[in-house]
Scaffold this motif. Structure first.
Motif, PDB file in Angstrom:
ATOM      1  N   SER A 189      -7.064   1.255   3.911  1.00 45.62           N
ATOM      2  CA  SER A 189      -8.398   1.278   3.306  1.00 45.62           C
ATOM      3  C   SER A 189      -8.715   2.588   2.596  1.00 45.62           C
ATOM      4  O   SER A 189      -9.385   2.594   1.563  1.00 45.62           O
ATOM      5  N   THR A 190      -8.218   3.715   3.130  1.00 47.55           N
ATOM      6  CA  THR A 190      -8.530   5.021   2.535  1.00 47.55           C
ATOM      7  C   THR A 190      -7.345   5.677   1.856  1.00 47.55           C
ATOM      8  O   THR A 190      -7.512   6.673   1.157  1.00 47.55           O
ATOM      9  N   SER A 191      -6.132   5.158   2.089  1.00 43.99           N
ATOM     10  CA  SER A 191      -4.875   5.728   1.565  1.00 43.99           C
ATOM     11  C   SER A 191      -4.522   7.062   2.215  1.00 43.99           C
ATOM     12  O   SER A 191      -3.577   7.726   1.784  1.00 43.99           O
TER      13      SER A 191
ATOM     14  N   ASN B  98      -1.481  -1.521   8.802  1.00 45.30           N
ATOM     15  CA  ASN B  98      -1.262  -0.259   8.105  1.00 45.30           C
ATOM     16  C   ASN B  98       0.237   0.025   8.039  1.00 45.30           C
ATOM     17  O   ASN B  98       0.915  -0.009   9.070  1.00 45.30           O
TER      18      ASN B  98
ATOM     19  N   SER C 133       1.013   6.558  -1.806  1.00 44.49           N
ATOM     20  CA  SER C 133       0.113   5.440  -1.528  1.00 44.49           C
ATOM     21  C   SER C 133      -0.338   4.809  -2.836  1.00 44.49           C
ATOM     22  O   SER C 133      -0.125   5.362  -3.923  1.00 44.49           O
ATOM     23  N   ASN C 134      -0.964   3.648  -2.729  1.00 45.77           N
ATOM     24  CA  ASN C 134      -1.407   2.944  -3.932  1.00 45.77           C
ATOM     25  C   ASN C 134      -2.419   3.735  -4.749  1.00 45.77           C
ATOM     26  O   ASN C 134      -2.534   3.555  -5.961  1.00 45.77           O
ATOM     27  N   SER C 135      -3.157   4.638  -4.087  1.00 45.55           N
ATOM     28  CA  SER C 135      -4.145   5.437  -4.810  1.00 45.55           C
ATOM     29  C   SER C 135      -3.571   6.754  -5.321  1.00 45.55           C
ATOM     30  O   SER C 135      -4.288   7.565  -5.900  1.00 45.55           O
ATOM     31  N   GLY C 136      -2.265   6.982  -5.070  1.00 51.07           N
ATOM     32  CA  GLY C 136      -1.620   8.180  -5.596  1.00 51.07           C
ATOM     33  C   GLY C 136      -1.463   9.327  -4.614  1.00 51.07           C
ATOM     34  O   GLY C 136      -0.900  10.371  -4.947  1.00 51.07           O
ATOM     35  N   VAL C 137      -1.941   9.169  -3.372  1.00 52.82           N
ATOM     36  CA  VAL C 137      -1.763  10.209  -2.356  1.00 52.82           C
ATOM     37  C   VAL C 137      -0.280  10.334  -2.019  1.00 52.82           C
ATOM     38  O   VAL C 137       0.394   9.329  -1.782  1.00 52.82           O
ATOM     39  N   GLN C 138       0.234  11.569  -2.008  1.00 48.55           N
ATOM     40  CA  GLN C 138       1.660  11.786  -1.775  1.00 48.55           C
ATOM     41  C   GLN C 138       1.896  12.592  -0.500  1.00 48.55           C
ATOM     42  O   GLN C 138       1.060  13.403  -0.087  1.00 48.55           O
TER      43      GLN C 138
ATOM     44  N   ASN D 213       0.786  -1.240   0.000  1.00 47.92           N
ATOM     45  CA  ASN D 213       0.000   0.000   0.000  1.00 47.92           C
ATOM     46  C   ASN D 213       0.815   1.286   0.000  1.00 47.92           C
ATOM     47  O   ASN D 213       0.245   2.367   0.145  1.00 47.92           O
TER      48      ASN D 213
END
Length: 323
Positions: free
Chosen positions: A228-230, A195, A209-214, A176
């Motif tokens: 779960s939410t990144s 986590n 993160s896997n969803s692109g949050v930096q 993640n």
């Protein structure tokens, strides 16, 4: 058979010749031929002066496989017997190759994997001279040589990195999250079903993160990535709490008993059950260095008003509240 043996050691045998060579290790009637060839090779190696090869990475692999392959085919178990004999004459790389061949898995020539069983840890140097401390129950995969536009490693578990400064970015891929750096020291904890956590001691790192949050981390910051939410939560911390394990020490500061138990299970390779949900949230502040698990449990009894028992058959500690 001697011809096949020699060709393998010179790395120029065909697939058919290699299979013939494998027979030396799995057929009992070939044992005298194998012994003779190994003895001859050993004598020739002693006669040649030169630098002793570094087989530490291979030894780590053998250690991990022996500790985790408790079951297997008859052929596999027989091969492990021969691994011991081969290691005695410095043919460890050959034994590893044969193990993966007989189990019909791919022999990686470019990637290396180092794993540590529970209740142990290891320290090693990557091809770029970066240092790694790998905690218990962890695995790190990395190339034999860093090529291309980044130095990529893949982590499952926990590791402390002291990265050699370079113009080529260093990236740690974990569950993640990815950690990108140039040269720095940091700790990554990313066991399955938890986590991920990243703690920066010096330098600067970028988390993705896997969803692109930096998120950029500064020295002294600790990040927890919500799987779960990144979402990435960052706070200032005493970094020694998260990196002290490389110096054989566990530090807990106001941590829940549930979190403490998870770390103790990996540290001592023992199952611990909390037999009351209410006491799971009790907080503990303590430092554990060379204490045995019994000494640790005695400490918990005194400081947290708990009691514990030990199930020898299941090798499990059971914690209950004092009533």
């Amino acid at each position: 058979m001697k011809e096949f043996y020699t060709k393998y050691l010179e790395n120029n045998c065909t697939e058919t010749e290699f299979q013939s060579f494998v027979e030396l290790f799995i057929k009992p009637d070939k044992k005298p031929v194998l012994d003779a060839n190994m003895l001859e090779h050993w004598k020739s190696q002693k006669a040649n002066e030169g630098e002793t090869p570094d087989l530490s990475d291979t030894l780590h692999k053998i250690h991990f496989e022996i500790n985790n392959k408790e079951t297997g085919s008859r052929k596999t178990r027989k091969l492990f017997t021969y691994i011991t004999r081969v290691a005695a004459v410095l043919l460890i790389p050959l034994a590893i190759a044969l193990f993966f061949t007989l189990n019909k898995t791919e022999v990686y020539t470019e990637m290396q994997t180092i794993s540590t069983p529970l209740a142990s840890k290891t320290h090693f140097v990557l091809p770029d001279s970066s240092e790694v401390w790998l905690n218990s129950g962890s695995t790190l995969q990395f190339p034999h040589k860093f090529d291309g536009n980044k130095r990529l490693v893949k982590l499952t578990g926990e590791a402390y990195f002291d990265v050699k400064k370079s113009k080529t970015p260093f990236e740690v891929q974990a569950n993640n999250v990815s950690v990108n750096v140039l040269g720095t020291a940091f700790n990554v904890m990313s066991y399955s079903n938890t986590n991920p956590e990243v703690t920066l001691e010096r330098g600067k790192v970028q988390l993705i993160s896997n969803s692109g949050v930096q998120q950029i981390l500064e020295p002294g910051e600790h990040a927890v990535i919500d799987a779960s939410t990144s979402a990435i939560h960052v706070e200032k911390v005493d970094t020694e709490i998260y990196s002290s394990w490389i110096n054989n020490k566990l530090i807990f500061k106001n941590e829940s008993l549930k979190d403490v138990v998870e770390r103790l299970e990996r540290w001592y390779n023992i199952s611990i059950e909390i037999d009351d949900k209410f006491i799971s949230d009790k907080k503990l502040t303590a430092t554990i260095e060379y204490e045995s698990i019994t000494e640790v449990m005695d400490l918990l009894e005194i400081t947290m008003s708990l009691k514990y028992s030990y199930d020898k058959n299941e090798r499990k500690l059971i914690i209950k509240p004092v009533k």
